[in-house]
Design a protein around this motif. Structure first.
Motif, PDB file in Angstrom:
ATOM      1  N   GLU A 105       4.115   6.178   7.143  1.00 53.01           N
ATOM      2  CA  GLU A 105       3.979   5.194   7.913  1.00 53.01           C
ATOM      3  C   GLU A 105       3.506   3.798   7.559  1.00 53.01           C
ATOM      4  N   ASP A 106       3.061   3.808   6.205  1.00 54.19           N
ATOM      5  CA  ASP A 106       2.512   2.798   5.556  1.00 54.19           C
ATOM      6  C   ASP A 106       1.084   2.568   6.303  1.00 54.19           C
ATOM      7  N   ARG A 107       0.251   3.091   6.277  1.00 52.13           N
ATOM      8  CA  ARG A 107      -0.837   3.100   7.119  1.00 52.13           C
ATOM      9  C   ARG A 107      -2.312   2.807   6.405  1.00 52.13           C
ATOM     10  N   PRO A 108      -2.435   1.671   5.651  1.00 53.00           N
ATOM     11  CA  PRO A 108      -3.507   1.634   4.792  1.00 53.00           C
ATOM     12  C   PRO A 108      -5.051   1.841   5.396  1.00 53.00           C
ATOM     13  N   VAL A 148      -2.828  14.166   5.316  1.00 53.15           N
ATOM     14  CA  VAL A 148      -3.626  13.034   5.815  1.00 53.15           C
ATOM     15  C   VAL A 148      -2.782  11.901   5.060  1.00 53.15           C
ATOM     16  N   VAL A 149      -3.194  11.876   3.571  1.00 55.12           N
ATOM     17  CA  VAL A 149      -2.578  10.539   2.909  1.00 55.12           C
ATOM     18  C   VAL A 149      -0.900  10.791   2.899  1.00 55.12           C
ATOM     19  N   GLY A 150      -0.221  11.741   3.030  1.00 57.64           N
ATOM     20  CA  GLY A 150       1.203  11.769   2.887  1.00 57.64           C
ATOM     21  C   GLY A 150       1.823  11.153   4.224  1.00 57.64           C
ATOM     22  N   THR A 209       0.918  -1.369  -0.043  1.00 58.57           N
ATOM     23  CA  THR A 209      -0.205  -0.008  -0.059  1.00 58.57           C
ATOM     24  C   THR A 209       0.776   1.319   0.033  1.00 58.57           C
ATOM     25  N   ARG A 210       2.192   1.351   0.327  1.00 59.21           N
ATOM     26  CA  ARG A 210       2.882   2.387   0.487  1.00 59.21           C
ATOM     27  C   ARG A 210       3.032   3.196  -0.788  1.00 59.21           C
ATOM     28  N   PRO A 211       3.462   2.476  -1.886  1.00 56.79           N
ATOM     29  CA  PRO A 211       3.558   3.162  -3.194  1.00 56.79           C
ATOM     30  C   PRO A 211       2.225   3.619  -3.731  1.00 56.79           C
TER      31      PRO A 211
END
Length: 133
Positions: free
Chosen positions: A59-62, A52-54, A6-8
């Motif tokens: 932090e790789d928070r899906p 928020v999305v950044g 999800t990070r990319p």
């Protein structure tokens, strides 16, 4: 079923939000296009998505979809309505007080059309992140 990284996806969503935010500021502050009320609503919904999305991408928070998807979905609705008003009214203004977004086109798209594309892309990124968690 393979898990999606999800990070990319969130990073791409952040890039879309940054470009949309920078573009809106360029249109108003550099080109001098005055935003109407609907433009302001779209800005209010887009600007916080950068942070928020950044942060979620860093932090790789899906699970960010819980807070970000309502903003991007509502932004999609407002931008779609704004695009509709521009076509339906067929005038140089889209709301009370006028709108500079009618004057500017990029690749044949007005500013509300560009905003709609940005909100849809961001919403898709958040849905993909949701599916990949």
């Amino acid at each position: 079923m393979r898990r999606i990284d999800t990070r990319p996806v969130l990073a791409a969503g952040t890039l879309v939000a940054v470009v949309a935010t920078a573009g809106s500021l360029y249109f108003s502050e550099v080109l001098g296009l005055i935003p109407c009320e609907l433009c302001w609503y779209q800005r209010i919904l887009m600007y916080p998505l950068v942070l928020v999305v950044g942060v979620a991408a860093l932090e790789d928070r899906p699970d960010v979809y819980r807070s970000a998807l309502p903003l991007s979905a509502l932004g999609t609705v407002v931008a779609a309505y704004h695009s509709y008003v521009q076509v339906a009214v067929e005038s140089t203004t889209c709301t009370v007080g006028g709108c500079g977004s009618v004057q500017f086109r990029l690749l044949g798209l007005t500013i509300p059309n560009l905003s709609l594309v940005a909100f849809v892309l961001l919403s898709l990124a958040l849905v993909v992140a949701l599916r990949g968690r």
